[in-house]
Scaffold this motif. Structure first.
Motif, PDB file in Angstrom:
ATOM      1  N   ARG A 107       2.881   7.680  -0.222  1.00 16.20           N
ATOM      2  CA  ARG A 107       1.938   8.778   0.544  1.00 16.20           C
ATOM      3  C   ARG A 107       0.444   8.782  -0.645  1.00 16.20           C
ATOM      4  O   ARG A 107      -0.423   9.581  -0.509  1.00 16.20           O
ATOM      5  N   ASP A 139       0.732  -1.100  -0.368  1.00 16.53           N
ATOM      6  CA  ASP A 139       0.029   0.367   0.230  1.00 16.53           C
ATOM      7  C   ASP A 139       0.699   1.180  -0.211  1.00 16.53           C
ATOM      8  O   ASP A 139       1.501   1.612   1.376  1.00 16.53           O
ATOM      9  N   GLU A 159       5.871   5.998   3.861  1.00 18.81           N
ATOM     10  CA  GLU A 159       6.083   7.200   4.855  1.00 18.81           C
ATOM     11  C   GLU A 159       6.990   8.439   3.108  1.00 18.81           C
ATOM     12  O   GLU A 159       6.620   9.569   3.796  1.00 18.81           O
ATOM     13  N   TRP A 160       7.431   7.776   2.952  1.00 24.75           N
ATOM     14  CA  TRP A 160       7.810   9.066   0.923  1.00 24.75           C
ATOM     15  C   TRP A 160       7.476   8.287   0.104  1.00 24.75           C
ATOM     16  O   TRP A 160       7.853   9.109  -0.605  1.00 24.75           O
ATOM     17  N   MET A 202       0.250   3.745  -0.101  1.00 27.01           N
ATOM     18  CA  MET A 202      -0.446   5.527   0.393  1.00 27.01           C
ATOM     19  C   MET A 202       0.126   5.526   1.858  1.00 27.01           C
ATOM     20  O   MET A 202      -0.352   6.361   2.951  1.00 27.01           O
ATOM     21  N   ALA A 203       1.030   3.768   2.324  1.00 27.99           N
ATOM     22  CA  ALA A 203       1.168   3.984   4.005  1.00 27.99           C
ATOM     23  C   ALA A 203       2.514   3.747   3.809  1.00 27.99           C
ATOM     24  O   ALA A 203       2.997   3.438   4.540  1.00 27.99           O
TER      25      ALA A 203
END
Lengths: 436, 436
Positions: free
Chosen positions: A375, A367, A372-373, A369-370
Motif C-alpha cells: 500500500r 505500483d 494489497e500487502w 500503492m496498488a
C-alpha cells in the motif's frame, strides 16, 4: 509469533531463534521480502521493482549480505550525472543547493532519532510542513523546488507538504545525515545486490528451520491479553506468548485486534500513511547513454522524473534505465492510462538522455500503492502535527503485541537496514519480557 | 447493499428504498447511529456521548427531525459565557478574534466545496498547515492561540498542524462560513434533540422495512467487479449489484477488497485519519453555574478544556456540564489514568465555574478513538498536502463500490447533515448506475 516476512519480520525471527525461542512467521503473500521484489524478463534481464540499494553505514544489512556470501556491485556510474535545475543542465548541483542541504543537516543534528519529540524546537518543527519551512528560507525558488523534490521525493517518497519539518529532520537524523542518504558513492545508493535485493530476504527465509515460515497466510485477527495471544489467518489459528507485528503501519491497522487497540496506538497507525513513489523501468538493447558520456543518473526540478539511474546489472543481456516519480507527479500519473504514463515517462527520458530513450524494448512499472500487502513505498511517515503527539505510540507495545517495521526504526528509518533493526529491537523486547 | 448504519448509511438506505430498490444495511455494532450515542444514568439523566447538535441551515437533518416528530430544545444559555483568553476573563471574544475569523471566512469564500482543489491558491494552501498560516498573520500570539484552539479543535477536532489551510477552509466553506459553524444561536450548536441525537438514527432504522437492517455484522470483505459484489461479514455472505461503504475512511480502509482498491482510492483512505477529540461530562445535583450568572459555555486559550457547555436537558434530574478536549491536550490526557484525567478536568472546571465544579456526582467520558467501529471523532480530514492530490479519490466510485460518510460530504462536512447528504449522494450514484 511474527506477522510479516519482510526484512523486519525475518530480522525478528532470526533474533528470536538465536535466543532459543520457538517462532512462527506468518506472511500474507506467497513470497518473502516485503517491499523488495526482483523480477526477470524472459531474456534474463533483472529488474529490482522495489528496494534495491545498500550503503556503507548500513551495518546490519551488510552483515547479512556477508553472512550469506551474497555478491554486490557498485551502482553503475559510467559517465556524468545530469542535474536539470532552473532550465539549466549541470553536472552537479549549484553551490546553493549544497548550502541548503547543509542547513538541513545542521538542524537534523538537534534530533535524537530515538526521541525526535524531545528536540528543543520539536513542537514548532512538527507544526510546519517541510514545504513551509523551505518557503521561509532565503533561497531562490529554483533551489527550493529542487531540494523539495530530491529530499521529500527522493528520500521520503512524498510531496514536501506531506511531512513536517520535524519528521523530515528525524528521517535525516536516523540515517546520520543528508550525504549518507542522498549519495551514491559513500551513500545509501552505493551498492547493489547480485541476484537482486529480494535475495537477501530469501536467504534469511531459507535459513529458518523447516515449518517456521508460513506463506500466503494473511493474519486477519489478533486476540490478546497480558498472558498471550491467538492469531487468526485466512486458513488457520495459532497461539503465542508474544506477537511481533512486522508490517507497515497502514497494514498493521487493518488487522482486527481483540481487545481493540488503545486510542493512541490506533491513532498512530492511522497517522502513518505509506509513501507514494512510482518506480519505472525502460529496457534498452544497450546502455546508449554511456556512449554520450552520461551515467544515466539524473535529478531534476521539473518533469515527471525527479531521479533516474542506470540500473543495469553486470553481464545483463540488456540495459535498464530506472526513473522515480514522487508526490503530485506520481498522483497525476496514476490518473492516466498505462499508455499515457509510458509516453510521458519516455518523453522525459528522451529529454534527459536523447531520442534513443524514446523507444525501449520494454517499459515496466510496478505500483506498490496498488499492492494489497504493501500500500505504498518507500515507507510511511507520520503526518504533520503528529510526530510529537502520536510518535511515541508507534513502537510502544500493547500487552503482548510488539511493533516492528522500518517505520519504527531509529537508525536508517525507511531502509532495509532500519527494518532489520526494528525486528531485532522488537525481538529484544520479547526476549526481555520472557526473561530469555 | 449498504455498509454502516450511521447517518450516512441510513440516509442512503432511505433514498434507495424510495427508488424502489431492495436494500440491506450491514452494521458492525449491535446498535445504529454511528458517532452518536445517548446514554442514561440510573436516575434518568441523559448524556449525549457523541454528536448532539443540529443547526438552522442543516436542512436535511431538520427535515428528518420534523418527519419523525422529534422534539428539540435550544442549547441552554442561562447566563453569560466565559471567554478565557490571554489570562483575562471576558464575556465575548476580543475584536481581534472576530477580525481573524472574518479573514478566514473571506478566504473560505474562494472555495467551491465540491472542488476545493480548484481554488486559485489551492496548491499553496494545501502545502501549509493551518498553524503555519496563523503564525504568518499579524495577530498577537494570544489571538492566534485562541483561534487555533477554537477552529482546529472546536471544528476539526484536531491540532492546528493536523490539517492544511486548504482543508480547514474547505471545512468552513462546506458549512457556509465560520459563524454558522461556531455559533450557538443561529449556528451549528443551536438546537438539541429531546431523547438524544441518537434517537434520530433510531427512528430512521425503525422506519426501514423488516429484515433490511442487520446489526452486529461487521463486513470483513468486499469482492467486486463491474457487474456486482459479494460481501462477507463475520457471520454471513451477501450478493449485491452495488455497494455503498458508509463508514469513516479509516474504517473503510480496513475492509478487505478483492480486487484490492486502486492506488489512489486506498491512498485517500490512508490520508484521512479520524479526529482526536475527547468529550467529558460532569454531572451535578443542580446547574450551580446559573446561580452565578454563567451559562456554562466557555472557550479558553489555555487549560485542558477548549470548550465547555451546559448540556442539561429539560426536566433532567441532574445538571450536566460537558467539556471538549482537543489536539495535544487530548493526546496528553489519553496517556493518563482515569483518575488523573478526572482530576485535571475537574480542576479546570473549578477554575472556570467555581469550586462547586470540583465535586460532581458523576464524571463520565467516552473515547471514540478507542472505539473499534469509529476510531476517532468528530470526523476525519485529509492530512496536509493531500487535499489537492488525493481529495478527488475520496468519493470516486470503484466499479460498483460507492463511498459515503460525512468525510465525503460537500455541505456540512463532519456533521450529521453532511453524513445524510453523503448517503443520498451515493444513493443517487447507485440509482443513476442502475437506471432507476
Amino acid at each position: 509469533m511474527v506477522v510479516g516476512a519482510g526484512f523486519a519480520g525475518l530480522g525478528a525471527a532470526r533474533e528470536l531463534l538465536e535466543a532459543g525461542l520457538s517462532v512462527q512467521v506468518l506472511e500474507a503473500r506467497p513470497r518473502v521480502g516485503g517491499r523488495t521484489l526482483t523480477r526477470y524478463l524472459p531474456d534474463g534481464t533483472q529488474l529490482d521493482l522495489g528496494g534495491q540499494w545498500i550503503g556503507p553505514t548500513q551495518h546490519r544489512i551488510r552483515e547479512l549480505v556477508d553472512h550469506f556470501g551474497i555478491s554486490t556491485y557498485p551502482t553503475p556510474a559510467h559517465g556524468d550525472p545530469v542535474v536539470d535545475i532552473g532550465g539549466e543542465r549541470l553536472a552537479s548541483p549549484p553551490r546553493e543547493v549544497d548550502s541548503l542541504l547543509e542547513e538541513i543537516d545542521l538542524l537534523a543534528l538537534q534530533i535524537t532519532p530515538e526521541r525526535p519529540w524531545d528536540a528543543p524546537e520539536a513542537r514548532a518543527w512538527d507544526q510546519q510542513t517541510f514545504a513551509s519551512w523551505l518557503a521561509g528560507t532565503e533561497y531562490s525558488e529554483t533551489v527550493i523546488r529542487y531540494v523539495a523534490r530530491v529530499v521529500s521525493g527522493g528520500l521520503l517518497a512524498g510531496a514536501p507538504a506531506e511531512a513536517s519539518l520535524l519528521e523530515t529532520l528525524f528521517y535525516v537524523a536516523s540515517a546520520g545525515g543528508i550525504q549518507p542518504l542522498m549519495g551514491y558513492e559513500g551513500g545509501a545508493q552505493e551498492t547493489r545486490i547480485v541476484g537482486g535485493a529480494q535475495s537477501i530476504a530469501e536467504h534469511m527465509a531459507d535459513e529458518l528451520p523447516p515449518g517456521v515460515l508460513r506463506l500466503a497466510e494473511p493474519v486477519t485477527a489478533v486476540e490478546y491479553d497480558s498472558a498471550g495471544a491467538r492469531l487468526t489467518t485466512t486458513t488457520h489459528t495459532y497461539t503465542a506468548s508474544r506477537v511481533i507485528v512486522a508490517v507497515p503501519p497502514t497494514l498493521a491497522a487493518r488487522i482486527r485486534y481483540d481487545p481493540p487497540l488503545p486510542a493512541l496506538s490506533d491513532g498512530a497507525l492511522q497517522r502513518t500513511p505509506a509513501g507514494g513513489a512510482l518506480k519505472v523501468h525502460a529496457v534498452y538493447p544497450a546502455p546508449f547513454w554511456r556512449d554520450r558520456g552520461l551515467s544515466g543518473m539524473s535529478t531534476s526540478d521539473s518533469g515527471v522524473l525527479t531521479e533516474t539511474v542506470d540500473n543495469t546489472p553486470p553481464n545483463s543481456p540488456r540495459a535498464v534505465l530506472t526513473g522515480f516519480v514522487y508526490g503530485d507527479e506520481a498522483v497525476l500519473l496514476r490518473g492516466r492510462s498505462l499508455e499515457e504514463r509510458r509516453r510521458i515517462v519516455l518523453e522525459r527520458l528522451g529529454e534527459l538522455f536523447g531520442d534513443q530513450a524514446l523507444s525501449p524494448d520494454d517499459y515496466v512499472e510496478f505500483d506498490w500503492m496498488a499492492e494489497e500487502w504493501t500500500r505504498g513505498c518507500f515507507s510511511g511517515h507520520l503526518v504533520p502535527g503528529s510526530t510529537v503527539t502520536f510518535g511515541p505510540a508507534l513502537r510502544t507495545p500493547v500487552e503482548v503485541v510488539h511493533w516492528a517495521s522500518t517505520e519504527t526504526a531509529t537508525e536508517w528509518n525507511g531502509y532495509f537496514d532500519g527494518a532489520v533493526a526494528s525486528g531485532r529491537r522488537a525481538a529484544e523486547e520479547v526476549r526481555a519480557a520472557l526473561g530469555r
